[in-house]
Enzyme design. Sequence first.
Site: not given
Length: 362
Positions: A45, A50, A128, A146, A197, A213
């Site tokens: 993690e 990023q 997060y 996130d 997505c 959605c």
Amino acid sequence: MTQPEASAEPQRNEFRSRLLAWFDEHARDLPWRRTGDPYAIWVSEIMLQQTRVAAVLEHYDRFMGRYPTLRALAAAPEDDVLAIWSGLGYYRRARMLHKAAKFVVDELGGVLPQSAIALKKLPGIGEYTSAAIASIAFGEAAAAIDGNVERVLTRVLGWDEKTALPGRLREEAARFLAQSRPGDFNQAMMELGATVCLPRSPLCLQCPVQPQCATRGEHATGERPKMKSRQAAYAFLRRVSSRRVPEVLLVQRPKDAALMPGMWELPAIDPETAPAERRLLDVRHSITVTNYYVTVYGYEPGEEHVLSFSGGAGRWVRASQLLEIPLTGLTRKVLKRLKALPGYTARQQQVRLENVTPELSR
DNA sequence: AACTCGTGGAT
DNA sequence: TATCCAAGAGT
């Protein structure tokens, strides 16, 4: 605004079961998904902050091989941890991970806290990451939010991401979370964001929750800072010691530098006055919002005096040791292209400067 | 709240 | 080629 239908519990229930079924079928086989070890999940993690999965894959197994346990990491010198981390970027993450590991060993008996609230107290573990570790490793029903989750949720709900309030988003994420499988649900949301997505061109035809959605792809994002460009130049000096051991000249960045403090790199030189005939290679290297157009020039041993180091003194580093010290990513990349890193045969390492073909930029 | 930190593959 | 952007956290 929220569409009443989209926020109804039966709709969310449909969303959960569809998403989890899709995840069961399509989840990528990643090293940190093959373990239940909280420490191993923690390391993943931190690395993934990023940072793309592909980049983490190039470092994760090496890191875990070197530091298989929390105690092994805690016992290591910081420079060794940074050397292993070299190339991954955001080096403060490595420092904080190391610091946290030492704290857990020294103050908590070597046992990682199990709740999101307790995890968040450790350096490098924020909103997060605490939820991610708590849900994946310990099964706590904490929603991990996130960039992927934020994008997926705002699209599903039909919200404008630019104006979505963080508090409202957290509320909504908690409502969506599958209490039965919180860790898998969190990972499934991220997996969906990372593979279906997508930010720019979402693959709505492949999306398992398209019926749930509200937008089916429409998505407005905020302004981004403009990229800047800058020229940079470095000197490459190699010598062969009396014992025929190849060595490369490196300099250490100042300990108080804002950027990559204390790490090692090739000597920087003035790109304006660098001798064009000594050009070895060109590389592009982007750091945050700056694109660096870097040229590396070859010098002969004994010419150090023509270089003006901005930082401290230079140090000749044996080629075999290069991977043992904290190199900046750029330095690692340059040395690799010049075939100066270990892993090559002795004969290849002894390639003469004039035999290194300049790589022309296109 | 706005900045900053690294990197490299994707577009 | 230039820009985008990724499983954020700390200040």
